[in-house]
Design a protein around this motif. Structure first.
Motif, PDB file in Angstrom:
ATOM      1  N   THR A   3     -37.551  18.070   5.778  1.00 26.20           N
ATOM      2  CA  THR A   3     -37.727  16.984   6.729  1.00 26.20           C
ATOM      3  C   THR A   3     -37.188  17.359   8.105  1.00 26.20           C
ATOM      4  N   VAL A   4     -37.964  17.002   9.121  1.00 24.27           N
ATOM      5  CA  VAL A   4     -37.563  17.218  10.509  1.00 24.27           C
ATOM      6  C   VAL A   4     -36.902  15.943  11.005  1.00 24.27           C
ATOM      7  N   GLU A   5     -35.717  16.081  11.567  1.00 22.21           N
ATOM      8  CA  GLU A   5     -35.006  14.947  12.143  1.00 22.21           C
ATOM      9  C   GLU A   5     -35.029  15.099  13.659  1.00 22.21           C
ATOM     10  N   ILE A   6     -35.500  14.078  14.354  1.00 22.68           N
ATOM     11  CA  ILE A   6     -35.483  14.076  15.810  1.00 22.68           C
ATOM     12  C   ILE A   6     -34.267  13.268  16.250  1.00 22.68           C
ATOM     13  N   ASP A  13     -22.309  20.070  23.602  1.00 20.92           N
ATOM     14  CA  ASP A  13     -21.232  20.932  23.106  1.00 20.92           C
ATOM     15  C   ASP A  13     -21.415  21.356  21.651  1.00 20.92           C
ATOM     16  N   ASP A  14     -21.726  20.420  20.784  1.00 21.56           N
ATOM     17  CA  ASP A  14     -21.854  20.732  19.356  1.00 21.56           C
ATOM     18  C   ASP A  14     -23.106  21.551  19.043  1.00 21.56           C
ATOM     19  N   TYR A  15     -24.035  21.605  19.985  1.00 25.48           N
ATOM     20  CA  TYR A  15     -25.320  22.263  19.748  1.00 25.48           C
ATOM     21  C   TYR A  15     -25.561  23.448  20.672  1.00 25.48           C
ATOM     22  N   LEU A  19     -28.986  25.502  20.589  1.00 30.61           N
ATOM     23  CA  LEU A  19     -29.892  25.257  21.710  1.00 30.61           C
ATOM     24  C   LEU A  19     -30.129  26.542  22.503  1.00 30.61           C
ATOM     25  N   SER A  20     -29.069  27.304  22.710  1.00 31.13           N
ATOM     26  CA  SER A  20     -29.194  28.563  23.443  1.00 31.13           C
ATOM     27  C   SER A  20     -30.066  29.543  22.679  1.00 31.13           C
ATOM     28  N   ASN A  64     -32.266  20.783   8.457  1.00 31.80           N
ATOM     29  CA  ASN A  64     -31.010  21.206   7.821  1.00 31.80           C
ATOM     30  C   ASN A  64     -29.962  21.578   8.865  1.00 31.80           C
ATOM     31  N   ASN A  65     -29.837  20.757   9.896  1.00 29.40           N
ATOM     32  CA  ASN A  65     -28.882  20.949  10.997  1.00 29.40           C
ATOM     33  C   ASN A  65     -29.156  22.173  11.868  1.00 29.40           C
TER      34      ASN A  65
END
Length: 168
Positions: A3-6, A13-15, A19-20, A64-65
């Protein structure tokens, strides 16, 4: 595929690492989103650290995060532009393309635009990219093209296509 979570990100900061990595992989795969390959980690981190502002809404697609996609909605703050917003930096990790992630991100951005009482969305993309089909399938209308708009990795100057979508 799981499942994709938007998720709307209020802080990066946590990502920042994921993201990079998403930005690096997407740019190095040839996406025309304002950067040229090879994109370095420090440059990607600097970009994300300066992205969030009150007028910028950032969504991430997570499996999955793991960050597998993102999109930005730029809310116009000019007095004569409070009815419009711009879609920016739609990206899907190359390993996760053609699985509907871009469509889910676009829908999240459009829904947020409506929630912000915006009735016009605009965007641009490189001519010939698969994203042109996505935007058309979502009801965006081509407004025009500008040749020689963006430089590609090989030095060519590519045409960009501008799209808009009006809704009430």
């Amino acid at each position: 595929m799981t499942t994709v979570e938007i998720q709307e990100l209020k802080v990066v900061d946590d990502y920042i690492d994921s993201l990079s990595q998403l930005l690096i992989e997407t740019v190095n795969d040839g996406a025309s989103i304002g950067f040229l390959p090879p994109l370095k980690q420090a440059e990607a981190e600097q970009y994300w650290n300066n992205t969030l502002k009150p007028e910028v809404v950032l969504f991430a697609a997570l499996i999955n995060n793991e960050t597998v996609g993102s999109i930005q909605l730029y809310l116009d703050t000019k007095k004569n532009g409070t009815h419009r917003a711009e879609i920016g930096k739609l990206m899907t990790h190359p390993k996760f393309r053609r699985k509907g992630i871009g469509r889910l991100l676009m829908e999240a951005a459009e829904n947020r635009a409506k929630k912000e009482n915006r009735s016009l969305l605009v965007l641009d993309t490189r001519e010939g990219d698969p994203s042109n089909y996505l935007y058309s399938s979502l009801g965006f209308i081509e407004a025009g093209r500008i040749p020689y708009y963006a430089k590609s990795a090989n030095g060519d100057l590519d045409t960009t296509v501008f799209y808009y979508k009006f809704f009430k």
